[in-house]
Design an enzyme around this catalytic site. Structure first.
Site: not given
Length: 407
Positions: A98, A140
């Protein structure tokens, strides 16, 4: 969620960002793949990249997330986030990626919008991004921990035990673990990621629904070959059709996906009526649900709906029919675009006007987005609550169905 200052800035700039977000995401992917070409080779779907659908999906999900924060400041679009998180977990996406996305995405924003990206604007959209990214990464990590993936890794080798061609376009593969460890349990409606090595050295990944109830350590998937046409030919589906036979090994992820049956009693305390509607290869997760219901001898009303071109192109048609017949109170309605005959066969596109939909029905849909939108509209007209209509989306537009469902 958003600070008041950032919310005001995002609200003021959302139209400009939204108008340019297609160009922004295009530049983002160009930058990302120039920096990390292995991500295009081994992680991102090259077909979706070539068709532009992945870029549209990223743009849409960011815009949808920002819009939700503005319209519902005390909540988070968890339905949309959960779908994306399940997909990311099946791909092995990690939190550190990310930061890489942030680097190239915000460079693209600055390049496209230029002087309009003041420090205040950059700070506000930075806040949006990290709210979304951190929420996804946390989801996640929880999902992978539940599957013990952190200890075992994303990929496991599975052996193809058997293959049969259910239709000219659909190959059914039965698999079992090749590493001696037991298969992870799954819930009907979930999918696995399959990673294959291609002739150019790429290792591309696609998702396939698990199509039957768990039988020991064996699992079954159905692979539809994607022909060339308006978009690129499906390179993974084509490779699996052409080259995969009994005895071959495939890399599979643990099972993921949040479209699973809710078998809790209805408001009246009795088994809730269910409606399982699909089109094309979208029947795969719903056939698994039928298998689960049949194994449990589900006593409630079950309505099975499917649309296809012809009976010969209807994937798993025999199993679809057989499992419906095993239920105590169930009926199937199969629509085919070409005229046909047979029990339950109808001509044309799926039309629920003539199908009784009981009060309190819970509906599960899977198929192309236009199909699901049309069926959802028909169900709403018959009094089904929006919260009782659940979707599975094949492809990159995981955010779309969730946005529609909230409308």
């Amino acid at each position: 969620m958003l600070t008041e200052r950032s919310a005001a800035t995002v609200r003021a700039t959302l139209p400009a960002v939204g108008a340019a977000i297609g160009e922004i995401t295009g530049q983002f992917y160009d930058r990302l793949f120039a920096d990390r070409p292995e991500l295009l080779r081994d992680l991102f779907n090259r077909g979706n990249q070539a068709a532009g659908t992945q870029r549209q999906a990223l743009a849409g999900s960011i815009a949808a997330f920002a819009g939700h924060l503005l319209d519902h400041p005390d909540s988070r679009p968890d339905a949309m986030l959960a779908r994306i998180a399940h997909k990311h977990a099946s791909l092995g996406v990690t939190r550190d990626q990310y930061a890489l996305v942030h680097q190239h995405l915000f460079a693209a924003i600055a390049d496209v919008l230029g002087e309009a990206v003041t420090p205040e604007v950059a700070e506000a959209w930075d806040e949006v991004y990290w709210l979304m990214a951190n929420a996804l990464a946390t989801m996640e990590e929880r999902l992978t921990a539940e599957q013990d993936v952190l200890a075992a890794g994303t990929w496991r080798p599975w052996e193809v035990v058997a293959r049969h061609d259910d239709t000219p376009e659909v190959a059914v593969l039965r698999l079992r673990p090749a590493d001696g460890r037991p298969a992870a349990p799954f819930r009907a409606g979930q999918y696995v990621s399959v990673r294959v090595g291609l002739p150019d050295g790429a290792r591309q990944i696609r998702q396939y629904s698990l199509t039957g109830a768990a039988e020991g350590d064996e699992r079954t998937i159905a692979v539809k070959r994607v022909p060339g046409g308006p978009g690129p030919e499906g390179e993974v589906s084509g490779h699996l059709h052409a080259h995969t036979r009994a005895g071959d090994l495939l890399d599979l992820s643990a099972p993921y996906g949040d479209l699973v049956l809710d078998r809790a009693p209805g408001a009246d305390g009795r088994p809730a009526p269910l409606l399982l509607a699909s089109a094309g290869i979208g029947c795969t997760p719903l056939v698994a649900m039928l298998g689960e219901l049949a194994e449990a001898s589900y006593p409630g009303r079950v309505t099975v709906v499917h649309g296809d071109r012809t009976p010969a192109t209807h994937p798993l048609r025999t199993l679809h029919t057989e499992l419906t017949g095993r239920l105590a109170d169930a009926e199937a309605h199969f629509w085919y675009e070409e005229p046909t005959s047979g029990p339950g066969a109808l001509t044309g596109r799926v039309d629920l006007k003539a199908v009784p939909v009981a009060p309190g029905t819970r509906a599960y849909l899977c198929g192309p987005l236009p199909f699901m939108r049309a069926v959802r509209e028909q169900l709403l007209e018959q009094g089904v609550r929006p919260a009782d209509i659940h979707y599975e989306v094949f492809g990159p537009d995981l955010w779309l169905a969730s946005v529609d469902a909230a409308a």
